[in-house]
Every structure is written in C-alpha cells, then in structure tokens.
Design a protein around this motif. Structure first.
Motif, PDB file in Angstrom:
ATOM      1  N   LYS A 234       0.826  -1.205   0.000  1.00  0.00           N
ATOM      2  CA  LYS A 234       0.000   0.000   0.000  1.00  0.00           C
ATOM      3  C   LYS A 234       0.867   1.265   0.000  1.00  0.00           C
ATOM      4  CE  LYS A 234      -3.493  -2.738   0.291  1.00  0.00           C
ATOM      5  NZ  LYS A 234      -4.268  -3.039  -0.942  1.00  0.00           N
ATOM      6  N   VAL A 235       0.499   2.208  -0.831  1.00  0.00           N
ATOM      7  CA  VAL A 235       1.235   3.462  -0.930  1.00  0.00           C
ATOM      8  C   VAL A 235       0.821   4.401   0.201  1.00  0.00           C
ATOM      9  CG1 VAL A 235       1.656   5.516  -2.347  1.00  0.00           C
ATOM     10  CG2 VAL A 235       1.490   3.261  -3.426  1.00  0.00           C
ATOM     11  N   GLU A 236       1.847   5.018   0.822  1.00  0.00           N
ATOM     12  CA  GLU A 236       1.607   6.008   1.867  1.00  0.00           C
ATOM     13  C   GLU A 236       2.387   7.272   1.528  1.00  0.00           C
ATOM     14  OE1 GLU A 236       1.945   4.467   5.972  1.00  0.00           O
ATOM     15  OE2 GLU A 236       2.540   2.563   5.043  1.00  0.00           O
ATOM     16  N   GLU A 237       1.897   8.391   1.983  1.00  0.00           N
ATOM     17  CA  GLU A 237       2.623   9.656   1.816  1.00  0.00           C
ATOM     18  C   GLU A 237       3.306   9.980   3.136  1.00  0.00           C
ATOM     19  OE1 GLU A 237       1.532  13.175  -0.953  1.00  0.00           O
ATOM     20  OE2 GLU A 237       0.730  13.687   1.031  1.00  0.00           O
ATOM     21  N   LEU A 238       4.642   9.904   3.136  1.00  0.00           N
ATOM     22  CA  LEU A 238       5.410  10.051   4.363  1.00  0.00           C
ATOM     23  C   LEU A 238       6.538  11.062   4.171  1.00  0.00           C
ATOM     24  CD1 LEU A 238       5.762   6.240   5.255  1.00  0.00           C
ATOM     25  CD2 LEU A 238       4.122   7.863   6.234  1.00  0.00           C
ATOM     26  N   ILE A 239       7.108  11.503   5.296  1.00  0.00           N
ATOM     27  CA  ILE A 239       8.279  12.379   5.263  1.00  0.00           C
ATOM     28  C   ILE A 239       9.520  11.487   5.271  1.00  0.00           C
ATOM     29  CG2 ILE A 239       9.529  14.263   6.377  1.00  0.00           C
ATOM     30  CD1 ILE A 239       6.805  15.057   5.306  1.00  0.00           C
ATOM     31  N   VAL A 240      10.266  11.519   4.186  1.00  0.00           N
ATOM     32  CA  VAL A 240      11.431  10.643   4.028  1.00  0.00           C
ATOM     33  C   VAL A 240      12.584  11.430   3.413  1.00  0.00           C
ATOM     34  CG1 VAL A 240       9.970   8.607   3.694  1.00  0.00           C
ATOM     35  CG2 VAL A 240      10.782   9.897   1.695  1.00  0.00           C
ATOM     36  N   ARG A 241      13.742  10.793   3.390  1.00  0.00           N
ATOM     37  CA  ARG A 241      14.870  11.281   2.607  1.00  0.00           C
ATOM     38  C   ARG A 241      15.671  10.071   2.157  1.00  0.00           C
ATOM     39  NH1 ARG A 241      20.030  11.731   4.148  1.00  0.00           N
ATOM     40  NH2 ARG A 241      20.641  10.948   6.183  1.00  0.00           N
ATOM     41  N   PHE A 242      16.629  10.278   1.267  1.00  0.00           N
ATOM     42  CA  PHE A 242      17.464   9.187   0.764  1.00  0.00           C
ATOM     43  C   PHE A 242      18.891   9.372   1.277  1.00  0.00           C
ATOM     44  CE2 PHE A 242      13.862   9.176  -1.979  1.00  0.00           C
ATOM     45  CZ  PHE A 242      13.676   7.850  -2.348  1.00  0.00           C
ATOM     46  N   ARG A 243      19.468   8.284   1.820  1.00  0.00           N
ATOM     47  CA  ARG A 243      20.856   8.325   2.280  1.00  0.00           C
ATOM     48  C   ARG A 243      21.825   8.044   1.139  1.00  0.00           C
ATOM     49  NH1 ARG A 243      21.677   4.604   7.495  1.00  0.00           N
ATOM     50  NH2 ARG A 243      23.812   5.427   7.307  1.00  0.00           N
ATOM     51  N   THR A 244      21.340   7.346   0.131  1.00  0.00           N
ATOM     52  CA  THR A 244      22.143   7.013  -1.037  1.00  0.00           C
ATOM     53  C   THR A 244      21.232   7.091  -2.253  1.00  0.00           C
ATOM     54  OG1 THR A 244      23.538   5.301  -2.067  1.00  0.00           O
ATOM     55  CG2 THR A 244      21.693   4.543  -0.730  1.00  0.00           C
ATOM     56  N   ILE A 245      21.819   7.349  -3.420  1.00  0.00           N
ATOM     57  CA  ILE A 245      21.021   7.493  -4.635  1.00  0.00           C
ATOM     58  C   ILE A 245      21.496   6.494  -5.675  1.00  0.00           C
ATOM     59  CG2 ILE A 245      20.420   9.003  -6.564  1.00  0.00           C
ATOM     60  CD1 ILE A 245      20.603  11.366  -4.701  1.00  0.00           C
ATOM     61  N   GLY A 246      20.550   5.760  -6.233  1.00  0.00           N
ATOM     62  CA  GLY A 246      20.859   4.815  -7.292  1.00  0.00           C
ATOM     63  C   GLY A 246      19.648   4.663  -8.194  1.00  0.00           C
ATOM     64  N   ASP A 247      19.500   3.486  -8.770  1.00  0.00           N
ATOM     65  CA  ASP A 247      18.342   3.203  -9.607  1.00  0.00           C
ATOM     66  C   ASP A 247      17.074   3.319  -8.753  1.00  0.00           C
ATOM     67  OD1 ASP A 247      16.287   1.216 -10.813  1.00  0.00           O
ATOM     68  OD2 ASP A 247      17.736   1.496 -12.419  1.00  0.00           O
ATOM     69  N   ALA A 248      16.056   3.971  -9.288  1.00  0.00           N
ATOM     70  CA  ALA A 248      14.838   4.247  -8.525  1.00  0.00           C
ATOM     71  C   ALA A 248      14.040   2.993  -8.191  1.00  0.00           C
ATOM     72  CB  ALA A 248      13.954   5.229  -9.284  1.00  0.00           C
ATOM     73  N   THR A 249      14.360   1.875  -8.840  1.00  0.00           N
ATOM     74  CA  THR A 249      13.630   0.641  -8.563  1.00  0.00           C
ATOM     75  C   THR A 249      14.130  -0.086  -7.321  1.00  0.00           C
ATOM     76  OG1 THR A 249      15.105  -0.672  -9.971  1.00  0.00           O
ATOM     77  CG2 THR A 249      13.139   0.282 -11.004  1.00  0.00           C
ATOM     78  N   CYS A 250      15.328   0.257  -6.867  1.00  0.00           N
ATOM     79  CA  CYS A 250      15.898  -0.530  -5.770  1.00  0.00           C
ATOM     80  C   CYS A 250      16.509   0.314  -4.660  1.00  0.00           C
ATOM     81  CB  CYS A 250      16.951  -1.500  -6.302  1.00  0.00           C
ATOM     82  SG  CYS A 250      18.362  -0.708  -7.114  1.00  0.00           S
ATOM     83  N   THR A 251      16.433   1.635  -4.768  1.00  0.00           N
ATOM     84  CA  THR A 251      17.019   2.508  -3.748  1.00  0.00           C
ATOM     85  C   THR A 251      15.940   2.921  -2.763  1.00  0.00           C
ATOM     86  OG1 THR A 251      18.601   3.351  -5.365  1.00  0.00           O
ATOM     87  CG2 THR A 251      18.320   4.611  -3.343  1.00  0.00           C
ATOM     88  N   GLY A 252      16.128   2.513  -1.509  1.00  0.00           N
ATOM     89  CA  GLY A 252      15.123   2.797  -0.500  1.00  0.00           C
ATOM     90  C   GLY A 252      15.348   4.114   0.222  1.00  0.00           C
ATOM     91  N   ALA A 253      14.248   4.674   0.699  1.00  0.00           N
ATOM     92  CA  ALA A 253      14.293   5.896   1.500  1.00  0.00           C
ATOM     93  C   ALA A 253      14.289   5.536   2.978  1.00  0.00           C
ATOM     94  CB  ALA A 253      13.078   6.772   1.172  1.00  0.00           C
ATOM     95  N   VAL A 254      14.572   6.529   3.811  1.00  0.00           N
ATOM     96  CA  VAL A 254      14.476   6.349   5.267  1.00  0.00           C
ATOM     97  C   VAL A 254      13.505   7.383   5.811  1.00  0.00           C
ATOM     98  CG1 VAL A 254      16.781   5.380   5.544  1.00  0.00           C
ATOM     99  CG2 VAL A 254      16.490   7.855   5.645  1.00  0.00           C
ATOM    100  N   LEU A 255      12.751   6.977   6.816  1.00  0.00           N
ATOM    101  CA  LEU A 255      11.868   7.920   7.486  1.00  0.00           C
ATOM    102  C   LEU A 255      12.734   8.924   8.220  1.00  0.00           C
ATOM    103  CD1 LEU A 255       9.254   5.405   8.968  1.00  0.00           C
ATOM    104  CD2 LEU A 255       9.147   6.667   6.803  1.00  0.00           C
ATOM    105  N   SER A 256      12.518  10.207   7.961  1.00  0.00           N
ATOM    106  CA  SER A 256      13.426  11.208   8.508  1.00  0.00           C
ATOM    107  C   SER A 256      12.796  12.586   8.461  1.00  0.00           C
ATOM    108  CB  SER A 256      14.732  11.212   7.695  1.00  0.00           C
ATOM    109  OG  SER A 256      15.567  12.284   8.063  1.00  0.00           O
ATOM    110  N   ASP A 257      13.190  13.419   9.425  1.00  0.00           N
ATOM    111  CA  ASP A 257      12.796  14.827   9.380  1.00  0.00           C
ATOM    112  C   ASP A 257      14.035  15.714   9.265  1.00  0.00           C
ATOM    113  OD1 ASP A 257      13.883  14.521  11.882  1.00  0.00           O
ATOM    114  OD2 ASP A 257      12.133  15.237  12.998  1.00  0.00           O
ATOM    115  N   ALA A 258      15.161  15.128   8.800  1.00  0.00           N
ATOM    116  CA  ALA A 258      16.418  15.867   8.659  1.00  0.00           C
ATOM    117  C   ALA A 258      16.333  16.797   7.451  1.00  0.00           C
ATOM    118  CB  ALA A 258      17.594  14.909   8.504  1.00  0.00           C
TER     119      ALA A 258
END
Length: 298
Positions: A234-258
């Motif tokens: 299920k898709v949710e709208e959350l506050i996240v950021r990425f610690r690393t950037i790669g292909d959009a199919t396999c790069t995960g975000a982290v929950l963060s308010d930084a």
C-alpha cells in the motif's frame, strides 16, 4: 579537529587523482549524481585548479532515475564546464546485449555492467575514477585505491597489488583497465561533514521531504512508474529522505525529518545501519555486490 581530519582525507584524494592524471592516458570520472560522486567532482576541481577538470564525467543511465538526480547532474555539468558522457542501459537492452527483468522484483541496477563496459571501451577509458568507499559494503572493503581490471573488465579480489607508502602501480597490458577510488578511506560521516565544511550543493532528494512510498520487506521504495507493486503493498505519503542514490527501482528511503546538513550529520551519527542497508538490490544474495563487481560493475 574535524577540519584537520577532513583535510588529510582531502589531500589523500587529491594526490590519488593527480596520480591518475599522470599515469593514465584516458581517465574518466564515474558520476551517479549521488553525494560521493559530487564530492569527487569537487575534489577534482580542487586538484586541477585553476584549470578545468581534465577528464570527462561518465553517467551510466539506467533510464530509471530520480528526477532530482538528472536535474542536478545537468546543472553541475553546466556549472563546471565538464564534458559529460552518458552510457545507456536502454540502448543495451534494445541491442539485445542484456535482457530486461520483469515482475515486481525487476531492476536495471545489475544491467549497468554491460553499458559501463561498452562505454569504457567506446571511449578507450583506461582508468575510471569512482566514489566507492570501504565502509559502504563488504565487497568494497576489499578494493585498493588502484583496482586492476582484466581485458574483460573483470575484478579478482584475491589478486590485487600492494600499495605501500602511497605508491600506486598503474602498469597494465593493452586492453586492461583500472577502477580508482580516491575516497576509499572516507566514511559516510566524513562525506557529510566535508559537504558541510565546503558548502557543496547536493540534490534536494537527500533532505527530508514528503513522498509517496510503499514498504517492501522493511525497505521504503518510491512509488514510481518503474516499479510493479505486489497487491498487498500500500502506498503512503510520508516524510522521508534518501541516504544514497541509485536506480529508482531498488534505492530505499528512510523515514526522517532531517531538513539540513546539521540534521543529517546528527542522524548519521545515530544510525545503526549502513546507507546501503536500504539498497534493495544488494539483498538479493549475500554476495550480490561482489558478484557484480567481479563481472565488471563499478
């Protein structure tokens, strides 16, 4: 103390880059648009100032990029005046050199190898500088600064050259290549502190923002047109950021308010998982990264 430590790392990286320029005929800098490759460009500007960066940037385009990454890449190239070479995974697929994966677990991350090797061969690149760091992943911890590749672009982790007293051996036979990692001794924290110290611009995707994501086995993936979700995801709208950037199919975000560099540095200091812990593709097997590197991956 922090600045002194970072200056030592900076000087080491600049020394390695200048060695590459001195020892190789056609070097290039692999550029993903991520923070490490951005730092590499900044270091290259310092290493060869007041001249321009004396080698091209190479971006291997999977076709499944984050929009923020491409926008930043193009603005950086315009600002620095660097030459940009783009290798295309889609072209490799269209030519029948690689087969597109299908299904919810499909990714083009592993398909980059063929596009990279073809691009290096086309432009006769004999040394490709990359932003790999030894703290990222266990396979990368095995790399030397100057990492030899055979005529097929393959890597043998058991057959590497000693590097004593900062002496780097770039001798090679015709057709062989090197991957060079000037920031090998840096950590994720070093990178972020250096970005803050040098005031280096980075893509907005690294800062906390609202995004549509879904959870797959503990990894928050971006909801985009490149990924097929399972019915129960299920898709949710959350506050996240990425610690690393790669292909959009396999790069995960982290929950963060930084939302600032100071916030990110504090968050990284408290983290108990490496930044590649959110790279979904690395979890395919215990040796996923090493297998790809042996075959010629970055």
């Amino acid at each position: 103390m922090v600045k002194s430590h970072l200056k030592v790392l900076e000087n080491e990286a600049i020394h390695v880059m200048r060695e590459v320029a001195a020892q190789f005929e056609r070097p290039a800098l692999l550029f993903s648009g991520g923070k490490d490759s951005i730092v590499m460009v900044h270091l290259a500007e310092k290493a060869f100032y007041p001249g321009k960066i004396p080698f091209p940037l190479i971006h291997i385009d999977t076709g499944h990029n984050f929009d923020e990454t491409i926008t930043f890449r193009d603005s950086l190239v315009e600002r620095t005046g660097a030459r940009l070479i783009v290798g295309s995974v889609q072209e490799a697929i269209d030519a029948g050199k690689v087969q597109e994966e299908i299904g919810p677990e499909a990714s083009r991350n592993g398909l980059q190898t063929v596009a990279l090797l073809d691009t290096l061969k086309k432009y006769q690149i004999d040394a490709a500088l990359g932003g790999g760091r030894r703290d990222e992943e266990k396979a990368r911890a095995k790399e030397r600064f100057f990492s030899h590749r055979d005529i097929y672009g393959q890597w043998d982790p058991k057959n590497q050259r000693p590097e004593l007293w900062s002496i780097y051996n770039g001798r090679k036979n015709t057709g062989e290549q090197f991957r060079v990692f000037p920031i090998s001794n840096w950590t994720e924290m070093d990178v972020w502190q250096y970005i803050a110290m040098e005031n280096i611009p980075i893509p907005s995707i690294y800062f906390a923002h609202k995004r549509r994501v879904f959870n797959r086995r503990g990894t928050w993936l971006d909801d985009n047109d490149f990924i097929t979700r399972y019915p129960d995801e299920k898709v949710e709208e959350l506050i996240v950021r990425f610690r690393t950037i790669g292909d959009a199919t396999c790069t995960g975000a982290v929950l963060s308010d930084a939302s600032s560099l100071t916030d990110i540095i504090q968050e990284v200091a408290a983290a108990r998982e490496t930044e590649r812990g959110n790279r979904h593709d690395d979890k395919r097997s215990e040796t996923a990264m090493e297998d790809r590197k042996k075959a010629g991956y970055f």
